[in-house]
Design an enzyme around this catalytic site. Structure first.
Site, PDB file in Angstrom:
ATOM      1  N   ASN A   1      11.791 -21.749  15.926  1.00  0.00           N
ATOM      2  CA  ASN A   1      11.909 -20.720  14.899  1.00  0.00           C
ATOM      3  C   ASN A   1      13.395 -20.467  14.617  1.00  0.00           C
ATOM      4  O   ASN A   1      14.053 -19.739  15.364  1.00  0.00           O
ATOM      5  CB  ASN A   1      11.209 -19.444  15.411  1.00  0.00           C
ATOM      6  CG  ASN A   1      11.304 -18.299  14.433  1.00  0.00           C
ATOM      7  OD1 ASN A   1      11.958 -18.400  13.388  1.00  0.00           O
ATOM      8  ND2 ASN A   1      10.666 -17.194  14.765  1.00  0.00           N
TER       9      ASN A   1
ATOM     10  N   LYS B   1      14.732 -19.352  18.164  1.00  0.00           N
ATOM     11  CA  LYS B   1      13.794 -19.034  19.246  1.00  0.00           C
ATOM     12  C   LYS B   1      12.907 -20.260  19.458  1.00  0.00           C
ATOM     13  O   LYS B   1      12.638 -20.999  18.507  1.00  0.00           O
ATOM     14  CB  LYS B   1      12.888 -17.868  18.848  1.00  0.00           C
ATOM     15  CG  LYS B   1      13.633 -16.571  18.700  1.00  0.00           C
ATOM     16  CD  LYS B   1      12.658 -15.431  18.448  1.00  0.00           C
ATOM     17  CE  LYS B   1      13.419 -14.168  18.106  1.00  0.00           C
ATOM     18  NZ  LYS B   1      12.784 -13.347  17.112  1.00  0.00           N
TER      19      LYS B   1
ATOM     20  N   ARG C   1       8.716 -22.901  12.255  1.00  0.00           N
ATOM     21  CA  ARG C   1       8.419 -21.755  11.401  1.00  0.00           C
ATOM     22  C   ARG C   1       9.343 -21.817  10.180  1.00  0.00           C
ATOM     23  O   ARG C   1      10.571 -21.953  10.329  1.00  0.00           O
ATOM     24  CB  ARG C   1       8.663 -20.459  12.160  1.00  0.00           C
ATOM     25  CG  ARG C   1       8.417 -19.267  11.284  1.00  0.00           C
ATOM     26  CD  ARG C   1       9.111 -18.054  11.779  1.00  0.00           C
ATOM     27  NE  ARG C   1       8.879 -16.953  10.863  1.00  0.00           N
ATOM     28  CZ  ARG C   1       9.739 -15.973  10.676  1.00  0.00           C
ATOM     29  NH1 ARG C   1      10.868 -15.943  11.343  1.00  0.00           N
ATOM     30  NH2 ARG C   1       9.474 -15.010   9.831  1.00  0.00           N
TER      31      ARG C   1
ATOM     32  N   HIS D   1       5.096 -12.843   6.328  1.00  0.00           N
ATOM     33  CA  HIS D   1       4.391 -12.563   7.593  1.00  0.00           C
ATOM     34  C   HIS D   1       2.996 -13.199   7.612  1.00  0.00           C
ATOM     35  O   HIS D   1       2.113 -12.732   8.325  1.00  0.00           O
ATOM     36  CB  HIS D   1       4.210 -11.043   7.844  1.00  0.00           C
ATOM     37  CG  HIS D   1       5.464 -10.259   7.965  1.00  0.00           C
ATOM     38  ND1 HIS D   1       5.621  -9.013   7.409  1.00  0.00           N
ATOM     39  CD2 HIS D   1       6.629 -10.521   8.590  1.00  0.00           C
ATOM     40  CE1 HIS D   1       6.824  -8.545   7.679  1.00  0.00           C
ATOM     41  NE2 HIS D   1       7.466  -9.446   8.396  1.00  0.00           N
TER      42      HIS D   1
ATOM     43  N   HIS E   1       1.112  -5.277   9.348  1.00  0.00           N
ATOM     44  CA  HIS E   1       2.184  -5.819  10.196  1.00  0.00           C
ATOM     45  C   HIS E   1       3.370  -4.875  10.036  1.00  0.00           C
ATOM     46  O   HIS E   1       4.055  -4.880   9.011  1.00  0.00           O
ATOM     47  CB  HIS E   1       2.531  -7.245   9.740  1.00  0.00           C
ATOM     48  CG  HIS E   1       3.652  -7.868  10.503  1.00  0.00           C
ATOM     49  ND1 HIS E   1       3.486  -8.944  11.357  1.00  0.00           N
ATOM     50  CD2 HIS E   1       4.971  -7.571  10.553  1.00  0.00           C
ATOM     51  CE1 HIS E   1       4.638  -9.262  11.905  1.00  0.00           C
ATOM     52  NE2 HIS E   1       5.570  -8.446  11.419  1.00  0.00           N
TER      53      HIS E   1
ATOM     54  N   ARG F   1      15.277  -1.936   4.759  1.00  0.00           N
ATOM     55  CA  ARG F   1      14.956  -2.336   3.374  1.00  0.00           C
ATOM     56  C   ARG F   1      14.283  -1.185   2.642  1.00  0.00           C
ATOM     57  O   ARG F   1      13.473  -0.456   3.227  1.00  0.00           O
ATOM     58  CB  ARG F   1      14.015  -3.539   3.364  1.00  0.00           C
ATOM     59  CG  ARG F   1      14.629  -4.779   3.931  1.00  0.00           C
ATOM     60  CD  ARG F   1      13.653  -5.936   3.911  1.00  0.00           C
ATOM     61  NE  ARG F   1      13.919  -6.806   5.042  1.00  0.00           N
ATOM     62  CZ  ARG F   1      12.992  -7.492   5.700  1.00  0.00           C
ATOM     63  NH1 ARG F   1      11.721  -7.437   5.336  1.00  0.00           N
ATOM     64  NH2 ARG F   1      13.343  -8.245   6.714  1.00  0.00           N
TER      65      ARG F   1
ATOM     66  N   ASN G   1       3.120  -0.605  19.053  1.00  0.00           N
ATOM     67  CA  ASN G   1       3.705   0.303  20.054  1.00  0.00           C
ATOM     68  C   ASN G   1       3.878   1.754  19.647  1.00  0.00           C
ATOM     69  O   ASN G   1       4.318   2.565  20.461  1.00  0.00           O
ATOM     70  CB  ASN G   1       5.084  -0.235  20.473  1.00  0.00           C
ATOM     71  CG  ASN G   1       4.980  -1.602  21.106  1.00  0.00           C
ATOM     72  OD1 ASN G   1       4.274  -1.771  22.093  1.00  0.00           O
ATOM     73  ND2 ASN G   1       5.647  -2.579  20.524  1.00  0.00           N
TER      74      ASN G   1
ATOM     75  N   GLU H   1       2.647 -15.135  16.595  1.00  0.00           N
ATOM     76  CA  GLU H   1       2.944 -16.103  15.536  1.00  0.00           C
ATOM     77  C   GLU H   1       3.215 -17.492  16.102  1.00  0.00           C
ATOM     78  O   GLU H   1       2.839 -18.500  15.512  1.00  0.00           O
ATOM     79  CB  GLU H   1       4.153 -15.613  14.723  1.00  0.00           C
ATOM     80  CG  GLU H   1       3.791 -14.437  13.841  1.00  0.00           C
ATOM     81  CD  GLU H   1       4.988 -13.624  13.390  1.00  0.00           C
ATOM     82  OE1 GLU H   1       5.552 -12.896  14.228  1.00  0.00           O
ATOM     83  OE2 GLU H   1       5.364 -13.698  12.215  1.00  0.00           O
TER      84      GLU H   1
END
Ligand code: AMP
Length: 403
Positions: A7, A14, A91, A180, A208, A241, A337, A387
């Protein structure tokens, strides 16, 4: 069978190495701060806790090379021979107008990807560098591109078109793409299993909610609308954003500050707006915002309310267009969370048959779970997204289709 998922983000790479027999992650980590004075390589395996080293990494090509070299290390690596890797899944943030589903990489695909540079200039060149590094380090091992935009390709034209002159769509490919998608697809499959409904019959609203947030309407397992648009700037109020604003605000700003460049404007809307701007808390990290709000900070409370209200409006709009749903899913950093956000977004929706059980909503857990009240007509779920696993699964699927 092992699958490596890569990714390449704007300043990090990652990776996760999966053993697909058990769908288990066996090694993972990241290289971050690429291109800066000091970069960091953090890696860990199923048996060895995280090791962090500092290094100098000029670009994403080098970062991917470092990762693969390390995975192949004779003493500490998780792979003895490159042939253990069946496929590498990359990704890709934006498939633009060229890609509507995952694809096996070949020269034509690489050429097409280059044509998408202008739609996601901060990411696509790095994805390309990642593909080239994998080709160099793992010769003969196939690569698959998995696009964040692909799951949203089933939207009808009246949902993805913008009501501006057609040439901007026909020549410049300006339309809603949505983001996403890999996460929305993963939680859709999980939710269908939890509800015991076949995926192609399930109707859901998937939320999401992370640093970037998007909400998607799923009919019979397929996307019919989503809150992000041509880019990830549209939709909900997010960490930094602005989300949906009247486009005339931008025209007004440009007229009032004619020296402002398009880069500065982009930065203003993407990096200096949202929860961060309203709360005054840099980065708009939701944990800090909630802590400040609970300590009585009114700006933080306003930012929290704005985020939840913008989410609630999408929730209710999609409930309407779906003409009823089987469930609502919360996922990603905030969705998984933050009980406060979930509670606030579902507050006062009992007339729609949506009721959260406080006692189920509050406790922390890394497991998927129901949080709706026993008498809630609609099931509300929290599902940790994955993902990387979805990319690994899709890469194997594409590999098998091309055998
Ligand atoms: P993501 O982009 O999915 O990694 O999500 C990042 C966001 O999740 C940040 O705004 C975090 O503050 C938020 N987040 C993570 N843990 C919590 C938590 N316990 N409570 C509230 N927000 C959280």
């Amino acid at each position: 069978m092992k699958v490596l998922v890569v990714n390449c983000g704007s300043s990090s790479v990652k990776y996760s190495l999966f053993d697909m027999e058990k769908e288990q992650k066996i090694a993972w980590g990241l290289v971050e701060c690429i291109g800066l004075e000091e970069a960091f390589y953090k890696r860990q395996t199923i048996t060895v806790p995280q090791v962090k080293t500092s290094c100098k990494v000029a670009n994403h090509f080098e970062a991917v090379q470092i990762i693969i070299k390390d995975l192949l290390d004779e003493k500490t690596g998780s792979i003895k021979d490159i042939k253990e890797i069946a496929v590498v899944g990359h990704r890709v943030v934006h498939g633009g107008y060229k890609f509507s589903k995952p694809v096996l990489v070949n020269e034509q695909v690489k050429k097409d990807l280059k044509e998408c540079y202008s739609i996601a200039p901060l990411h696509t060149p790095h994805h390309y560098a990642g593909i080239e590094a994998v080709e160099k380090m793992l010769p003969g091992i196939p690569s698959v591109l998995v696009f964040d935009t692909a799951f949203h390709q089933t939207m009808p034209d009246y949902a993805y078109r913008y009501a501006i002159p057609s040439e901007y769509y026909e020549q410049d490919h300006v339309r809603r793409y949505g983001m996403h998608g890999t996460s929305h697809k993963y939680v859709t499959q999980k939710a269908a299993a939890m509800l015991n409904i076949p995926v192609d019959k399930v109707n859901l609203i998937t939320c999401h909610l992370g640093n970037g947030s998007s909400i998607t309407a799923i009919k019979n397992g397929k996307v019919i609308d989503t809150s992000m648009g041509f880019t990830p700037l549209a939709g909900l109020v997010m960490g930094t954003r602005c989300g949906d604003i009247d486009p005339a605000v931008i025209v007004h700003i440009l007229a009032k500050y004619p020296k402002m460049t398009s880069d500065e404007l982009n930065n203003l809307l993407n990096k200096q707006s949202g929860v961060a701007a309203v709360s005054g808390i840099a980065g708009g990290d939701m944990r800090e915002v909630e802590d400040a709000m609970l300590a009585g900070n009114k700006k933080a409370e306003l930012a929290f309310n704005m985020l939840c209200y913008s989410g609630k409006k999408y929730l209710c709009a999609y409930y309407g267009i779906l003409n009823g749903i089987d469930g609502i899913v919360f996922t990603a950093g905030i969705g998984e969370n933050s009980p406060l956000t979930r509670e606030k977004m579902c507050e006062g929706l009992d007339n729609l048959g949506i009721k959260i059980d406080k006692a189920l909503n509050e406790p922390r857990s890394s497991k998927e779970r129901f949080i709706s009240a026993a008498d809630s007509k609609i099931k509300v779920m929290v599902i940790p997204t994955n993902e990387e696993l979805m990319i690994a699964r899709e890469s194997v699927e594409v590999l098998n289709e091309n055998k």
